[in-house]
Design a protein around this motif. Structure first.
Motif, PDB file in Angstrom:
ATOM      1  N   GLU A  38       0.837  -1.206   0.000  1.00 39.15           N
ATOM      2  CA  GLU A  38       0.000   0.000   0.000  1.00 39.15           C
ATOM      3  C   GLU A  38       0.869   1.252   0.000  1.00 39.15           C
ATOM      4  OE1 GLU A  38      -2.958   0.721   2.763  1.00 39.15           O
ATOM      5  OE2 GLU A  38      -4.004  -1.134   2.455  1.00 39.15           O
ATOM      6  N   PRO A  39       0.409   2.349  -0.589  1.00 39.21           N
ATOM      7  CA  PRO A  39      -0.726   2.365  -1.503  1.00 39.21           C
ATOM      8  C   PRO A  39      -0.331   1.731  -2.816  1.00 39.21           C
ATOM      9  CG  PRO A  39       0.305   4.547  -1.406  1.00 39.21           C
ATOM     10  CD  PRO A  39       1.029   3.685  -0.421  1.00 39.21           C
ATOM     11  N   PHE A  53       2.918  10.280  -5.089  1.00 49.79           N
ATOM     12  CA  PHE A  53       4.377  10.243  -4.953  1.00 49.79           C
ATOM     13  C   PHE A  53       5.122  10.401  -6.272  1.00 49.79           C
ATOM     14  CE2 PHE A  53       2.989   7.197  -1.489  1.00 49.79           C
ATOM     15  CZ  PHE A  53       3.039   8.157  -0.502  1.00 49.79           C
TER      16      PHE A  53
END
Ligand code: TYD
Length: 212
Positions: A38-39, A53
């Motif tokens: 995750e994520p 990100f």
């Protein structure tokens, strides 16, 4: 019903390495785990990860982060985790909702009751059988990651990471039957042995040695 194991801990604590070693050792003993993180872990989840990100990540509030993490989590639970569990598989996940409590709540101040409600909604209350906490000083953990690119959440002040660590330790104390806190500063093989033994006990498999 299968078994659901979650690995939690600060960035750089060795979770991902330990998950890989665990999966390899289990495979050698004939157990093929479903691994995820995750994520991410689904197409939608990976797109959300990129949004958070990736190179064109935009600034966002902790509440937005909570929602996005949980949007990704909803997909992961529905598409990957629940189907695997209903096929009696062992699921290993690098992070789960405890990360939201450690980072968005303890770290960034989102009301923990709100976080718990959102996480419950996202997962329909699916709880893991075991949470392995890779505990270590977050600053030492981040130095281990020094050669890798740090994401926006890694690059938080040290008191953020200190609060996240305390929150993890508190969660481990509150649910001692579900959590095992491991000293992640120990040599990699010693950590791997503890992890393998604990998971083999959980799934009722004979305890074997770590094979790297
Ligand atoms: P990642 O590069 O996967 O780090 P790690 O290898 O340490 O897991 O990035 C995931 C980041 O997202 C990490 O900094 C923790 C953060 N995170 C949250 O803040 N909340 C969450 O609910 C989850 C799942 C992750």
């Amino acid at each position: 019903m299968g078994r659901f194991v979650v690995l939690e801990g600060p960035d750089g604590s060795g979770k991902s390495t330990q998950m890989r070693l665990l999966a390899q050792s289990l495979q050698r003993s004939g157990v093929e785990p479903v691994t995820t993180r995750e994520p991410g872990g689904t197409q939608t989840g990976d797109a959300i990860r990129d949004l958070m990100f990736g190179p064109s990540a935009l600034p966002m509030t902790p509440l937005t982060q909570l929602f996005l993490m949980n949007a990704a989590r909803t997909e992961l639970v529905r598409e990957v985790i629940r189907p695997a569990l209903s096929q009696d598989r062992l699921v290993l996940s690098d992070r789960y909702w405890y990360s939201s409590l450690a980072y968005q709540s303890a770290g960034d101040g989102v009301d923990p009751d709100v976080t718990r409600s959102v996480c419950r909604l996202a997962t329909d209350g699916l709880e893991p059988d075991l949470v392995l906490l890779f505990d270590m000083n977050p600053e030492d953990a981040l130095t281990r990651k020094a050669n890798q690119a740090l994401n926006v959440l890694d690059r938080r002040p040290s008191d953020f990471h200190a609060r996240a660590r305390l929150a993890y330790l508190q969660m481990a104390r509150q649910e001692p039957d579900r959590w095992l806190a491991i000293d992640a500063s120990l040599p990699i093989n010693q950590v791997a042995e503890q992890v393998l033994e604990t998971v083999q006990r959980l799934i009722g498999a004979p305890v074997t040695e770590v094979g790297v």
